[in-house]
Design a protein around this motif. Structure first.
Motif, PDB file in Angstrom:
ATOM      1  N   ILE A   1     -13.929 -14.317 -16.579  1.00  0.00           N
ATOM      2  CA  ILE A   1     -14.350 -12.944 -16.862  1.00  0.00           C
ATOM      3  C   ILE A   1     -15.371 -13.022 -17.993  1.00  0.00           C
ATOM      4  O   ILE A   1     -15.035 -13.393 -19.117  1.00  0.00           O
ATOM      5  CB  ILE A   1     -13.168 -12.035 -17.251  1.00  0.00           C
ATOM      6  N   ILE A   2     -16.601 -12.707 -17.673  1.00  0.00           N
ATOM      7  CA  ILE A   2     -17.699 -12.803 -18.636  1.00  0.00           C
ATOM      8  C   ILE A   2     -18.170 -11.386 -18.935  1.00  0.00           C
ATOM      9  O   ILE A   2     -18.536 -10.638 -18.024  1.00  0.00           O
ATOM     10  CB  ILE A   2     -18.857 -13.657 -18.078  1.00  0.00           C
ATOM     11  N   VAL A   3     -18.154 -11.015 -20.214  1.00  0.00           N
ATOM     12  CA  VAL A   3     -18.459  -9.640 -20.607  1.00  0.00           C
ATOM     13  C   VAL A   3     -19.563  -9.634 -21.648  1.00  0.00           C
ATOM     14  O   VAL A   3     -19.492 -10.360 -22.648  1.00  0.00           O
ATOM     15  CB  VAL A   3     -17.203  -8.936 -21.170  1.00  0.00           C
ATOM     16  N   GLY A   4     -20.565  -8.780 -21.427  1.00  0.00           N
ATOM     17  CA  GLY A   4     -21.661  -8.646 -22.370  1.00  0.00           C
ATOM     18  C   GLY A   4     -21.266  -7.819 -23.595  1.00  0.00           C
ATOM     19  O   GLY A   4     -20.259  -7.101 -23.590  1.00  0.00           O
ATOM     20  N   ASP A   5     -22.083  -7.921 -24.614  1.00  0.00           N
ATOM     21  CA  ASP A   5     -21.845  -7.203 -25.870  1.00  0.00           C
ATOM     22  C   ASP A   5     -21.798  -5.690 -25.663  1.00  0.00           C
ATOM     23  O   ASP A   5     -22.525  -5.144 -24.833  1.00  0.00           O
ATOM     24  CB  ASP A   5     -22.944  -7.523 -26.885  1.00  0.00           C
TER      25      ASP A   5
ATOM     26  N   ILE B   1     -32.599  -1.777 -31.150  1.00  0.00           N
ATOM     27  CA  ILE B   1     -31.849  -0.747 -30.425  1.00  0.00           C
ATOM     28  C   ILE B   1     -31.506   0.401 -31.372  1.00  0.00           C
ATOM     29  O   ILE B   1     -31.701   1.574 -31.044  1.00  0.00           O
ATOM     30  CB  ILE B   1     -30.577  -1.340 -29.782  1.00  0.00           C
ATOM     31  N   THR B   2     -31.021   0.059 -32.546  1.00  0.00           N
ATOM     32  CA  THR B   2     -30.636   1.082 -33.532  1.00  0.00           C
ATOM     33  C   THR B   2     -31.826   1.955 -33.915  1.00  0.00           C
ATOM     34  O   THR B   2     -31.701   3.177 -34.002  1.00  0.00           O
ATOM     35  CB  THR B   2     -30.021   0.414 -34.781  1.00  0.00           C
TER      36      THR B   2
ATOM     37  N   ASP C   1     -31.427  -5.863 -23.800  1.00  0.00           N
ATOM     38  CA  ASP C   1     -31.695  -7.214 -24.299  1.00  0.00           C
ATOM     39  C   ASP C   1     -32.408  -7.217 -25.651  1.00  0.00           C
ATOM     40  O   ASP C   1     -32.658  -8.286 -26.214  1.00  0.00           O
ATOM     41  CB  ASP C   1     -32.525  -8.008 -23.282  1.00  0.00           C
ATOM     42  N   TRP C   2     -32.775  -6.054 -26.161  1.00  0.00           N
ATOM     43  CA  TRP C   2     -33.396  -5.987 -27.485  1.00  0.00           C
ATOM     44  C   TRP C   2     -32.361  -6.394 -28.529  1.00  0.00           C
ATOM     45  O   TRP C   2     -31.153  -6.262 -28.314  1.00  0.00           O
ATOM     46  CB  TRP C   2     -33.868  -4.574 -27.791  1.00  0.00           C
ATOM     47  N   ASP C   3     -32.858  -6.838 -29.690  1.00  0.00           N
ATOM     48  CA  ASP C   3     -31.910  -7.117 -30.773  1.00  0.00           C
ATOM     49  C   ASP C   3     -31.331  -5.790 -31.263  1.00  0.00           C
ATOM     50  O   ASP C   3     -31.930  -4.726 -31.082  1.00  0.00           O
ATOM     51  CB  ASP C   3     -32.553  -7.937 -31.899  1.00  0.00           C
TER      52      ASP C   3
END
Length: 197
Positions: free
Chosen positions: A19-23, A178-179, A172-174
């Protein structure tokens, strides 16, 4: 103020290596949000559940893995060998069970309450799955799908805008970028987001 104790970032609680989950992908459950993995059913095969970044999963979303499959080409689909008592001699008959492949959930996907995702399904970036849907086929990026079986009901944006969003790939931005651009990401003007690249 919203009670955020019912949500958790899934990645922090996954133990299964397939199970691979992104941030920043989260699960919402008023009782036990940390136990998302219990919703990945029949997880004892080699297939994977791959979840992108910034996904939102509502309470009781379930994933059926290929371990649930039964032999389809025999007269009976009953798994006799797993019960022993002499039946295990037919274990070779259980080889080569149907395998539809990995479940792949794109980035920024929202899956509604009690939806069921079947083996081998791919849900594209930015898609929305309506509550209590049963997803048996791939769902295109940036579409809204629902029903049993789930089918695309509408696109969230035009084809040209979807191409732009898939090339922008804001997920995919840092995190600092994103903030800085949260208002644009949450807004609806794709050209302004494009300019933030």
């Amino acid at each position: 103020m919203v009670d955020h104790r019912r949500v958790c970032f899934i990645k922090n609680f996954i133990k299964a290596p397939n199970i691979i989950v992104g941030d920043y992908s989260y699960y919402d459950d008023p009782v036990d949000p940390e136990s998302f993995e219990k919703n990945v059913l029949y997880n004892y095969g080699s297939d994977r559940l791959m979840i992108g970044k910034f996904c939102a999963f509502a309470t009781q979303v379930k994933f059926i893995m290929n371990g649930a499959n039964h032999k389809l080409d025999g007269i009976s689909t009953y798994p006799f060998p797993i019960f022993g008592h002499g039946w295990e001699a037919a274990i070779d008959q259980m080889m080569n069970l149907p395998n539809k492949g990995d479940i792949i959930i794109g980035n920024d996907v929202w899956i509604g309450y009690e939806s069921l995702i079947m083996p081998g399904v791919k849900i594209g970036d930015g898609a929305i799955i309506a509550a209590r849907s049963v997803v048996v086929k791939d769902i295109p990026p940036y579409s809204v799908a629902g029903g049993n079986p789930a089918r695309p009901l509408k696109q969230r944006f035009s084809d040209t805008e979807i191409e732009q969003l898939l090339s922008i790939r804001w997920w995919d931005w840092d995190i600092a970028k994103i903030t800085r651009n949260i208002d644009l990401i949450m807004g609806s003007d794709i050209s302004l987001l494009q300019n933030a690249l």
